[in-house]
Scaffold this active site. Sequence first.
Site, PDB file in Angstrom:
ATOM      1  N   ASP A  51      97.442 -37.885 -68.025  1.00 48.29           N
ATOM      2  CA  ASP A  51      96.843 -36.659 -67.966  1.00 48.29           C
ATOM      3  C   ASP A  51      95.338 -36.591 -67.423  1.00 48.29           C
ATOM      4  O   ASP A  51      94.648 -35.662 -67.525  1.00 48.29           O
ATOM      5  CB  ASP A  51      96.891 -35.967 -69.521  1.00 48.29           C
ATOM      6  CG  ASP A  51      96.218 -36.961 -70.537  1.00 48.29           C
ATOM      7  OD1 ASP A  51      95.876 -38.233 -70.280  1.00 48.29           O
ATOM      8  OD2 ASP A  51      96.363 -36.377 -71.893  1.00 48.29           O
ATOM      9  N   ASP A  90     102.549 -39.099 -69.236  1.00 49.04           N
ATOM     10  CA  ASP A  90     101.784 -38.853 -70.552  1.00 49.04           C
ATOM     11  C   ASP A  90     102.339 -37.449 -71.038  1.00 49.04           C
ATOM     12  O   ASP A  90     102.732 -36.678 -70.515  1.00 49.04           O
ATOM     13  CB  ASP A  90     100.347 -38.443 -69.882  1.00 49.04           C
ATOM     14  CG  ASP A  90      99.301 -39.543 -70.395  1.00 49.04           C
ATOM     15  OD1 ASP A  90      99.663 -40.206 -71.558  1.00 49.04           O
ATOM     16  OD2 ASP A  90      98.194 -39.553 -69.956  1.00 49.04           O
ATOM     17  N   GLU A 187      92.730 -48.634 -75.533  1.00 53.08           N
ATOM     18  CA  GLU A 187      91.872 -48.364 -74.530  1.00 53.08           C
ATOM     19  C   GLU A 187      90.355 -48.461 -75.178  1.00 53.08           C
ATOM     20  O   GLU A 187      90.101 -48.117 -76.414  1.00 53.08           O
ATOM     21  CB  GLU A 187      91.975 -46.821 -74.040  1.00 53.08           C
ATOM     22  CG  GLU A 187      90.563 -46.173 -73.406  1.00 53.08           C
ATOM     23  CD  GLU A 187      91.282 -44.836 -72.267  1.00 53.08           C
ATOM     24  OE1 GLU A 187      92.336 -44.401 -72.739  1.00 53.08           O
ATOM     25  OE2 GLU A 187      90.284 -44.534 -71.928  1.00 53.08           O
TER      26      GLU A 187
HETATM   27  O1  KIV Z   1      95.842 -40.613 -68.344  1.00 53.41           O
HETATM   28  C1  KIV Z   1      95.371 -41.586 -68.105  1.00 53.41           C
HETATM   29  O2  KIV Z   1      95.129 -41.933 -66.899  1.00 53.41           O
HETATM   30  C2  KIV Z   1      95.299 -42.771 -69.257  1.00 53.41           C
HETATM   31  C3  KIV Z   1      94.790 -43.992 -68.722  1.00 53.41           C
HETATM   32  C4  KIV Z   1      93.323 -43.905 -68.903  1.00 53.41           C
HETATM   33  C5  KIV Z   1      95.222 -45.025 -69.540  1.00 53.41           C
HETATM   34  O3  KIV Z   1      95.765 -42.648 -70.160  1.00 53.41           O
END
Ligand code: KIV
Length: 271
Positions: A51, A90, A187
């Site tokens: 996301d 995501d 993270e």
């Molecule tokens: O959405 C994304 O790119 C992420 C990464 C930062 C792990 O969740």
Amino acid sequence: MSTPSDIKSVNLTTLNKFKENSEKFTCLTAYESTMASVISDCGVDVILVGDSLGMVIQGHDSTLPVTMDQLIYHLECVVKGNQRSHIMADMPFMSYSTDDLGLENAKRLMQAGANSVKVEGGEWISTMAKVLSDRGIPVCAHMGLTPQTINRIGGHNVQGRDPSQKEKIINEAKTLEKAGAAMLLLECVPGDLAKIITDELKIPVIGIGAGVHTDGQIMVVHDLLGISCLEKPPKFVKNFMENSASIQDAIKNYVKDVKDLKFPSSNHTFK
Ligand code: KIV
């Protein structure tokens, strides 16, 4: 050590084997077909349709505006370009605010071609992790800095620095593993905390801003290419284009540096 050409198609068994064999694996974000094809061809094991597209593609200042329909559009583009990588998608903000909604939306992502879904949260997502996992949907739980909660946590700050927060993250990670999470993503946590969690969990642990000890590493592809949307890229970001002749070289250098434990270095790691 396996080379990308040894592996026809990366699945959960492949990722678990990497952990068992103490071999690092790589993940990168992608949002469209051509980049997905290049990334997969360069030997990256996992492609995340993140996301983060809300920031790097749509130009928002957070991931919150991204909708399920938008995520699915980008996922379908990535699926078309992918050859051999595991595709993780995501779950956008509020797409899993109840377990039933989470199940319905995870189903949509899997039917659009995802191999697993990533959900931000700690203990509170453990029931959903079980519900999804029992129904055949591998879940990666995203802990530490969770960008969807940015308004509550008050900024892109390192998480798990004080002892009580550290203990909470360790306990919640164990709860999620027990509940059936297939992977964990950490993270922006101190490297020593990420090491403890990686050592204590059996499932693969992926890190971004979490030091060199996690089983896998992930980066936003724009950061790797030195075109970060932020004015000042975070400490854990490395611009791999600086010493590479092409995008393909930069991605291959990222894969090599992760496998050789050269990235992330101590300069990219929070103490
Ligand atoms: O959405 C994304 O790119 C992420 C990464 C930062 C792990 O969740």
